[in-house]
Write a protein that holds these residues in place. Structure first.
Motif, PDB file in Angstrom:
ATOM      1  N   UNK A 147       0.812  -1.209   0.000  1.00 50.50           N
ATOM      2  CA  UNK A 147       0.000   0.000   0.000  1.00 50.50           C
ATOM      3  C   UNK A 147       0.851   1.267   0.000  1.00 50.50           C
ATOM      4  N   UNK A 148       1.996   1.234   0.706  1.00 57.50           N
ATOM      5  CA  UNK A 148       2.817   2.436   0.882  1.00 57.50           C
ATOM      6  C   UNK A 148       4.151   2.322   0.162  1.00 57.50           C
ATOM      7  N   UNK A 149       4.241   1.475  -0.853  1.00 58.72           N
ATOM      8  CA  UNK A 149       5.521   1.261  -1.523  1.00 58.72           C
ATOM      9  C   UNK A 149       6.006   2.524  -2.229  1.00 58.72           C
ATOM     10  N   UNK A 150       5.094   3.293  -2.837  1.00 55.23           N
ATOM     11  CA  UNK A 150       5.532   4.510  -3.532  1.00 55.23           C
ATOM     12  C   UNK A 150       6.120   5.515  -2.556  1.00 55.23           C
ATOM     13  N   UNK A 151       5.470   5.670  -1.407  1.00 51.75           N
ATOM     14  CA  UNK A 151       5.963   6.631  -0.417  1.00 51.75           C
ATOM     15  C   UNK A 151       7.324   6.204   0.132  1.00 51.75           C
ATOM     16  N   UNK A 152       7.499   4.910   0.373  1.00 56.36           N
ATOM     17  CA  UNK A 152       8.777   4.429   0.889  1.00 56.36           C
ATOM     18  C   UNK A 152       9.889   4.614  -0.130  1.00 56.36           C
ATOM     19  N   UNK A 153       9.581   4.441  -1.406  1.00 52.99           N
ATOM     20  CA  UNK A 153      10.585   4.660  -2.443  1.00 52.99           C
ATOM     21  C   UNK A 153      10.984   6.129  -2.525  1.00 52.99           C
ATOM     22  N   UNK A 154      10.009   7.019  -2.367  1.00 56.04           N
ATOM     23  CA  UNK A 154      10.312   8.454  -2.383  1.00 56.04           C
ATOM     24  C   UNK A 154      11.192   8.823  -1.196  1.00 56.04           C
ATOM     25  N   UNK A 155      10.878   8.279  -0.026  1.00 55.69           N
ATOM     26  CA  UNK A 155      11.702   8.530   1.164  1.00 55.69           C
ATOM     27  C   UNK A 155      13.107   7.980   0.960  1.00 55.69           C
ATOM     28  N   UNK A 156      13.214   6.793   0.364  1.00 54.69           N
ATOM     29  CA  UNK A 156      14.521   6.202   0.100  1.00 54.69           C
ATOM     30  C   UNK A 156      15.349   7.078  -0.835  1.00 54.69           C
ATOM     31  N   UNK A 157      14.718   7.632  -1.852  1.00 58.34           N
ATOM     32  CA  UNK A 157      15.442   8.433  -2.826  1.00 58.34           C
ATOM     33  C   UNK A 157      15.828   9.804  -2.330  1.00 58.34           C
ATOM     34  N   UNK A 158      15.028  10.376  -1.411  1.00 62.33           N
ATOM     35  CA  UNK A 158      15.267  11.746  -0.962  1.00 62.33           C
ATOM     36  C   UNK A 158      15.841  11.840   0.452  1.00 62.33           C
ATOM     37  N   UNK A 159      15.809  10.740   1.200  1.00 60.55           N
ATOM     38  CA  UNK A 159      16.272  10.717   2.600  1.00 60.55           C
ATOM     39  C   UNK A 159      15.474  11.667   3.487  1.00 60.55           C
ATOM     40  N   UNK A 160      14.259  11.975   3.105  1.00 61.02           N
ATOM     41  CA  UNK A 160      13.420  12.872   3.891  1.00 61.02           C
ATOM     42  C   UNK A 160      12.024  12.276   3.993  1.00 61.02           C
ATOM     43  N   UNK A 161      11.520  12.205   5.212  1.00 63.67           N
ATOM     44  CA  UNK A 161      10.176  11.659   5.414  1.00 63.67           C
ATOM     45  C   UNK A 161       9.087  12.716   5.255  1.00 63.67           C
ATOM     46  N   UNK A 162       9.457  13.987   5.305  1.00 59.12           N
ATOM     47  CA  UNK A 162       8.463  15.055   5.203  1.00 59.12           C
ATOM     48  C   UNK A 162       7.762  15.085   3.849  1.00 59.12           C
ATOM     49  N   UNK A 163       8.466  14.696   2.791  1.00 57.96           N
ATOM     50  CA  UNK A 163       7.935  14.904   1.446  1.00 57.96           C
ATOM     51  C   UNK A 163       6.721  14.037   1.155  1.00 57.96           C
ATOM     52  N   UNK A 164       6.449  13.015   1.975  1.00 58.39           N
ATOM     53  CA  UNK A 164       5.307  12.130   1.705  1.00 58.39           C
ATOM     54  C   UNK A 164       4.176  12.346   2.697  1.00 58.39           C
ATOM     55  N   UNK A 165       4.259  13.378   3.518  1.00 63.09           N
ATOM     56  CA  UNK A 165       3.249  13.585   4.560  1.00 63.09           C
ATOM     57  C   UNK A 165       1.821  13.621   4.020  1.00 63.09           C
ATOM     58  N   UNK A 166       1.515  14.411   2.996  1.00 66.27           N
ATOM     59  CA  UNK A 166       0.121  14.454   2.522  1.00 66.27           C
ATOM     60  C   UNK A 166      -0.361  13.109   1.984  1.00 66.27           C
ATOM     61  N   UNK A 167       0.514  12.367   1.298  1.00 67.70           N
ATOM     62  CA  UNK A 167       0.112  11.076   0.751  1.00 67.70           C
ATOM     63  C   UNK A 167      -0.144  10.061   1.861  1.00 67.70           C
ATOM     64  N   UNK A 168       0.603  10.135   2.948  1.00 68.34           N
ATOM     65  CA  UNK A 168       0.334   9.252   4.080  1.00 68.34           C
ATOM     66  C   UNK A 168      -1.053   9.511   4.649  1.00 68.34           C
ATOM     67  N   UNK A 169      -1.404  10.776   4.782  1.00 69.47           N
ATOM     68  CA  UNK A 169      -2.722  11.124   5.310  1.00 69.47           C
ATOM     69  C   UNK A 169      -3.823  10.575   4.416  1.00 69.47           C
ATOM     70  N   UNK A 170      -3.687  10.753   3.113  1.00 69.75           N
ATOM     71  CA  UNK A 170      -4.699  10.274   2.182  1.00 69.75           C
ATOM     72  C   UNK A 170      -4.846   8.762   2.234  1.00 69.75           C
ATOM     73  N   UNK A 171      -3.743   8.049   2.248  1.00 65.95           N
ATOM     74  CA  UNK A 171      -3.826   6.585   2.231  1.00 65.95           C
ATOM     75  C   UNK A 171      -4.315   6.025   3.555  1.00 65.95           C
ATOM     76  N   UNK A 172      -3.954   6.654   4.658  1.00 62.89           N
ATOM     77  CA  UNK A 172      -4.448   6.203   5.951  1.00 62.89           C
ATOM     78  C   UNK A 172      -5.959   6.415   6.057  1.00 62.89           C
ATOM     79  N   UNK A 173      -6.448   7.497   5.492  1.00 61.74           N
ATOM     80  CA  UNK A 173      -7.896   7.702   5.441  1.00 61.74           C
ATOM     81  C   UNK A 173      -8.567   6.616   4.612  1.00 61.74           C
TER      82      UNK A 173
END
Length: 404
Positions: free
Chosen positions: A243-269
């Protein structure tokens, strides 16, 4: 994302100079995403408070979130300490003198004056109401958002236009994030190319065991959190990864967890977590649930103590753990902030010299990726657990089983 990461690694390895020149691509992407984080934090927290409809309900969610975040931090420190003591990554390692890397450490400390645990409290209150959104720190935004949210509850119907405006602003921000996120592969490509071009694939060397220790400790912590989610909600670890593979890949590539905050909220909803709960737990987690940083602090500190042959008594280790409960909250999901939290920890306790941390600068980018991935996963699992604790029943989104 995978193509971008692999291509960036290849260019950084074969053409280091070209890889270093691509660094601005990664920096620009992270800056573009981070510029939206303060208003998103503000709006989601205010909406979360208002959607609860009562200060008592909001307070209960906050207490549950903080209690769970504290428990995760304690477990993270315990796991990190256990794995480090078992693997002993600092044994027999040659350590540079305390003065080496002083310039790099001064650069890391620039822009953040660390004076002790009280500094954490002082940073929560901004100089002005609007400076909270320009300081680059999540804590003042959380403070102002809480004041505004509870203030809107107090004034009731008179604040309805403001609530509608904040809801509309939230939709606008998510739309902007949708535009920006399309550039994630390009950002990851530039960031990885620069990192590999600067430090090389063979960055591990004598510090490889430290990286392996941190990865093992974080992996064990993530396994425990995923198991807790599976027991409480029935959502397994492989399904969460899917479910969260895209967000984890973005975090892996950028070394920042902030950049996926809105997508986490949407998927958790989409998983059934109420917006009022997610709007509180996810933003709060970016300051109070940095599990990856907590693991890193104890692993790095014990590693340096062992490398320097500094004996630490059980009482001294317990004191370090107590301090790390506070200093692990000094990083707010920003790339490299875990290193600043380590410097703060070492500056408060005299046994391990701060200068020894200079040997970690060269690989901090790679350690940061492990920290960010762990913290992101911890925020996802914590939100699911708080939602279940609050009476909600998170589950798979409709049609997911058929899509598999």
């Amino acid at each position: 994302m995978l193509i971008g990461i692999l291509a960036g690694s290849a260019i950084g390895w074969w053409w280091p100079a070209a890889g270093q020149g691509l660094g601005p691509l990664g920096i620009a992407f992270v800056k573009a995403m981070r510029m939206m984080v303060p208003p998103v934090l503000f709006c989601t927290i205010v909406e979360g408070i208002v959607r609860h409809g009562a200060a008592r309900d909001t307070g209960a969610t906050l207490l549950r979130s903080v209690a769970l975040f504290l428990a995760i931090t304690v477990v993270a420190l315990g796991v990190g300490m256990g794995v480090t003591m078992a693997m002993q990554p600092g044994r027999g390692l040659a350590v540079p003198s305390d003065a080496s890397g002083a310039a790099d450490i001064a650069h890391q400390l620039a822009g953040r004056h660390l004076t002790g645990p009280g500094d954490f409290l002082v940073h929560i209150v901004p100089d002005t109401l609007f400076s909270a959104f320009t300081a680059g720190d999540a804590l003042p935004v959380l403070f102002v958002a809480g004041l505004v949210g509870f203030g809107l509850l107090r004034i009731g119907e008179a604040g309805a236009p403001i609530v509608r405006a904040i809801e509309a602003l939230t939709k606008l921000q998510f739309a902007i994030f949708g535009f920006l996120i399309r550039a994630a592969p390009v950002g990851a490509f530039g960031a990885i190319a620069y990192t590999v071009g600067t430090f090389g694939i063979g960055f591990l060397g004598s510090l490889g065991l430290l990286t392996a220790t941190l990865a093992l400790a974080c992996g064990l912590l993530v396994s425990l959190l995923v198991a807790a989610v599976w027991l409480s909600t029935g959502i397994g670890g492989l399904l969460l990864l899917r479910l969260f593979r895209e967000e984890l890949l973005i975090v892996l590539g950028t070394s920042s967890s902030e950049v996926v905050l809105p997508r986490l909220i949407q998927k958790l909803e989409a998983l059934g977590c109420p917006r009022g709960i997610v709007g509180l737990t996810v933003p709060l987690g970016y300051s109070l649930n940095l599990a990856g940083t907590a693991v890193y602090l104890i692993v790095a500190t014990l590693f340096l103590a062992e490398a320097l042959e500094v004996p630490l008594s059980p009482g001294q280790v317990a004191l370090y753990l107590a301090v790390m409960l506070v200093t692990s909250k000094a990083a707010a999901g920003v790339t490299g902030s875990g290193f600043s939290a380590l410097l703060l920890t070492l500056s408060l306790l005299p046994e391990v010299p701060v200068g020894a941390a200079a040997m970690l600068i060269a690989i901090d980018r790679f350690l940061s990726e492990i920290r960010a991935l762990t913290s992101t996963t911890a925020n996802v699992t914590a939100s699911l657990l708080v939602a279940r604790w609050s009476g909600a029943r998170p589950g798979l989104p409709p049609g997911f089983a058929e899509q598999r």
